[in-house]
Each structure stands twice: as structure tokens, then as C-alpha cells.
Design a protein around this motif. Structure first.
Motif, PDB file in Angstrom:
ATOM      1  N   ALA A  29       0.816  -1.205   0.000  1.00 12.97           N
ATOM      2  CA  ALA A  29       0.000   0.000   0.000  1.00 12.97           C
ATOM      3  C   ALA A  29       0.849   1.254   0.000  1.00 12.97           C
ATOM      4  CB  ALA A  29      -0.926   0.003   1.214  1.00 12.97           C
ATOM      5  N   GLU A  30       2.046   1.188   0.646  1.00 16.92           N
ATOM      6  CA  GLU A  30       2.882   2.372   0.749  1.00 16.92           C
ATOM      7  C   GLU A  30       3.611   2.655  -0.546  1.00 16.92           C
ATOM      8  OE1 GLU A  30       6.025   4.212   3.948  1.00 16.92           O
ATOM      9  OE2 GLU A  30       6.024   2.053   3.587  1.00 16.92           O
ATOM     10  N   ARG A  35      -1.723   6.236  -2.884  1.00 19.89           N
ATOM     11  CA  ARG A  35      -1.961   5.690  -1.565  1.00 19.89           C
ATOM     12  C   ARG A  35      -3.448   5.737  -1.228  1.00 19.89           C
ATOM     13  NH1 ARG A  35       1.883   5.988   2.314  1.00 19.89           N
ATOM     14  NH2 ARG A  35       0.302   5.013   3.605  1.00 19.89           N
ATOM     15  N   ALA A  36      -3.926   4.681  -0.601  1.00 16.92           N
ATOM     16  CA  ALA A  36      -5.303   4.695  -0.131  1.00 16.92           C
ATOM     17  C   ALA A  36      -5.439   5.719   0.989  1.00 16.92           C
ATOM     18  CB  ALA A  36      -5.690   3.306   0.361  1.00 16.92           C
ATOM     19  N   ALA A  37      -6.628   6.269   1.112  1.00 10.94           N
ATOM     20  CA  ALA A  37      -6.870   7.259   2.162  1.00 10.94           C
ATOM     21  C   ALA A  37      -6.771   6.605   3.533  1.00 10.94           C
ATOM     22  CB  ALA A  37      -8.243   7.877   1.976  1.00 10.94           C
ATOM     23  N   ALA A  38      -6.216   7.335   4.480  1.00  5.03           N
ATOM     24  CA  ALA A  38      -6.120   6.827   5.849  1.00  5.03           C
ATOM     25  C   ALA A  38      -7.517   6.728   6.452  1.00  5.03           C
ATOM     26  CB  ALA A  38      -5.248   7.748   6.689  1.00  5.03           C
ATOM     27  N   SER A 110      -6.674   0.275   5.123  1.00  2.00           N
ATOM     28  CA  SER A 110      -6.616   0.598   3.701  1.00  2.00           C
ATOM     29  C   SER A 110      -5.326   1.282   3.270  1.00  2.00           C
ATOM     30  CB  SER A 110      -7.811   1.497   3.341  1.00  2.00           C
ATOM     31  OG  SER A 110      -7.818   2.665   4.141  1.00  2.00           O
ATOM     32  N   ASP A 111      -4.703   2.051   4.160  1.00  2.00           N
ATOM     33  CA  ASP A 111      -3.478   2.775   3.805  1.00  2.00           C
ATOM     34  C   ASP A 111      -2.219   2.036   4.229  1.00  2.00           C
ATOM     35  OD1 ASP A 111      -3.897   3.046   6.511  1.00  2.00           O
ATOM     36  OD2 ASP A 111      -3.124   5.102   6.601  1.00  2.00           O
ATOM     37  N   SER A 113      -1.625   1.043   7.316  1.00  2.00           N
ATOM     38  CA  SER A 113      -1.452   1.182   8.759  1.00  2.00           C
ATOM     39  C   SER A 113      -2.037  -0.031   9.479  1.00  2.00           C
ATOM     40  CB  SER A 113      -2.111   2.465   9.262  1.00  2.00           C
ATOM     41  OG  SER A 113      -3.509   2.440   9.018  1.00  2.00           O
ATOM     42  N   SER A 160       2.499   2.330   8.188  1.00  2.00           N
ATOM     43  CA  SER A 160       2.731   1.218   7.267  1.00  2.00           C
ATOM     44  C   SER A 160       4.138   0.656   7.359  1.00  2.00           C
ATOM     45  CB  SER A 160       2.446   1.664   5.827  1.00  2.00           C
ATOM     46  OG  SER A 160       3.262   2.770   5.488  1.00  2.00           O
TER      47      SER A 160
END
Length: 310
Positions: A29-30, A35-38, A110-111, A113, A160
Motif C-alpha cells: 500500500a505504501e 496511496r489509499a486514504a487513511a 486501507s493505507d 497502517s 505502514s
């Protein structure tokens, strides 16, 4: 918080982040171009509950938080519901012995994390499962293979790269070193609707049967358990699974509750204990197969015949 000296050195231990290489490279994801929204993290407890978080002990060297209903409640919180702070995929659900975390669940979001939930009495999700925000993932406890402690939830938010970071809930940074905070983990970060839809909460209980069983499950039958609540049978056409849960009308205190599901020709699956909101979910595949289902809350019981055979 009480008895933290018994776990000095424990809560600062960092677990390896599943999906990281030994060289510490970033997650998929990183490294993606977009990048996906946090996610907007919520408190890891059911809607409108108030909890006290603390990092004020020698056990904490970073931004971990230990949660209790109050600072002086001993083991009074043991067995209370722990929910996902945000939607994601379970990347660890196991009993750990090397670091003293006991029953621990980790969820990747999703991000990229990660949130971590440790010392659980019970884990209610399996490794690889996709969970919704507010879905029960375990019960608060005091499990550890190395240390004695009072019941509490050890909670972490990690980026992440695996670094523990300042936790935030409902868009606001936690008030380190300690804060009393009310949960807004009410389903997608908002208070459940008060409509009469089957997707809404049951009485003062923030959990609906659909929310308990998960995405894709639809209600097919139910039976009243008097003034205590109801037991529900749900089915997912996508997976061919049935799901049974006994849901209390009230979320006050705890009550003895039981939910079971028996697929004809197979052993009955039961979840029973003292619960604040619901028993279950119990699930089993039963496409075109008769099932017997039921449950109890307190002294009120329901047992079905073998039915729903289509």
C-alpha cells in the motif's frame, strides 16, 4: 493505571509487522503510486461507551495505550467487547508466548497502517478475515504467557512501516499521557440510525444481527427471547453459510447468553457465556441442507426444529 508495574517492559515490545521484509521495506500500500486514504479510527469499544486510556507507567516507552472502564476497576472489565477501530484485514490472530502479549489481534487498514489489540480473553476473528469498523474482534482480558496483570486492553496504532504512532480517534489525537474518552464507533463512525430498518440496532444495543454476522448476510428468521432480546438466523448466498446470533435488547451489564447452529448430519456449534451485547456469531455452510438453530438469554430460550432446507 493499577498494577502496571507488573508488566514493566511488556507494552513497549514491538511485534513484527506482517507483510514486511526483513530489511524493513514498506508495504504494498505504501509503494503504490496512489496511496489509499487513511481511515478515521474510532475507539476500539462499542458505540457510546466511555473508557479511560493511560500511558503513564514505566511499561510504556511510546504511544501504546492501556484501556479500562475506570482507573480503579481491577478485573471488572474482563470479558467486555473489543471492536475494530477501522475496517481492514486481520493479519494476526494468535496466542503469543515470546513477547507476553497473550491473545493478540492485528488488523491492516486501507493505507497500510495497523492496529493492535493485546491481552484479549478471547479472539473472535481469524487470521485473514476481513472485518468492518465496529465489528467485534475479541473480549478484553489479561492473557499473557509471561506476566501477571489486571485486565485491560493494550492498544496500538502503527504506520505502514511498523512504527508505533500517536493514536487518534474520531479525527482527534489521543490526549497523552491519559484521557477519558467516549466511543463514536457506531458503524462507519456515526451514530446508528433510529429507523425501523432490519439493519439498525436492537433497542439500546448498537449491534444489529447483520452487523454481527458480517457483510453479505441477510436475515431469514428470528425468534423472541421475551424481554431479553431475540435470536436470529441469517444466510449468505455468496458463501452458502448460515449465521446465528442471540442479541440482547439492552447493553447494560452482562447476561448469560447462548447461540447455536446445527447443520443436519453435523455436530452442533455453540457459543455460550456471559456477554454484554450478544452471543455468537456461529456460522456453518448449509446450502440446500436443513438446519436447527436457537439460543437463550437468561432463562428465555428458543430451539427450532430442523428447517430452512431449501
Amino acid at each position: 493505571m493499577r498494577m502496571k508495574i507488573l508488566i514493566a517492559g511488556l507494552c513497549g515490545v514491538a511485534l513484527p509487522l506482517v507483510g514486511m521484509s526483513t530489511a524493513g521495506t514498506a508495504s504494498t500500500a505504501e509503494t503504490e503510486g496512489v496511496r489509499a486514504a487513511a481511515p478515521t479510527f474510532q475507539l476500539p469499544f462499542p458505540c457510546k461507551e466511555t473508557w479511560v486510556g493511560s500511558t503513564g507507567s514505566s511499561a510504556h516507552t511510546s504511544y501504546e495505550i492501556d484501556f479500562n472502564g475506570s482507573a480503579t476497576d481491577g478485573n471488572g472489565d474482563e470479558g467486555r467487547t473489543v471492536v475494530a477501530a477501522a475496517a481492514g484485514k486481520v493479519v494476526m490472530s494468535e496466542y503469543r508466548t515470546t513477547d507476553g502479549f497473550g491473545n493478540v489481534v492485528k488488523i491492516r487498514h486501507s493505507d497500510g497502517s495497523v492496529t493492535l489489540y493485546a491481552h484479549l480473553k478471547k479472539r473472535r476473528v481469524s487470521n485473514g478475515a476481513n472485518v468492518a469498523q465496529g465489528q467485534q474482534i475479541g473480549e478484553l482480558g489479561r492473557s499473557s504467557a509471561k506476566y501477571k496483570m489486571a485486565a485491560h486492553l493494550h492498544y496500538e496504532q502503527r504506520n505502514s512501516s511498523g512504527k508505533i504512532v500517536r493514536a487518534s480517534f474520531n479525527g482527534a489525537t489521543f490526549g497523552y499521557p491519559g484521557q477519558k474518552i467516549k466511543s463514536n464507533n457506531c458503524g462507519s463512525g456515526s451514530t446508528p440510525s433510529k429507523s425501523t430498518s432490519t439493519q439498525t440496532k436492537t433497542g439500546s444495543n448498537p449491534y444489529s444481527p447483520e452487523r454481527i454476522c458480517g457483510s453479505g448476510f441477510k436475515r431469514v428468521d428470528s425468534a423472541s427471547l421475551g424481554s431479553q432480546g431475540s435470536v436470529y438466523l441469517l444466510y449468505s448466498t455468496a458463501t452458502g453459510q448460515n449465521c446465528v446470533t442471540a442479541v440482547r435488547k439492552s447493553g447494560s451489564g452482562k447476561a448469560s447468553a447462548r447461540a447455536y447452529l446445527e447443520v443436519k448430519g453435523h455436530k452442533r456449534v455453540t457459543d455460550a457465556g456471559s456477554f454484554q451485547y450478544y452471543a455468537g456469531p456461529v456460522k456453518a455452510k448449509a446450502p440446500r441442507t436443513c438446519v436447527k438453530w436457537g439460543g437463550a438469554i437468561g432463562s428465555a430460550m428458543y430451539d427450532s426444529p430442523f428447517e430452512h432446507c431449501d
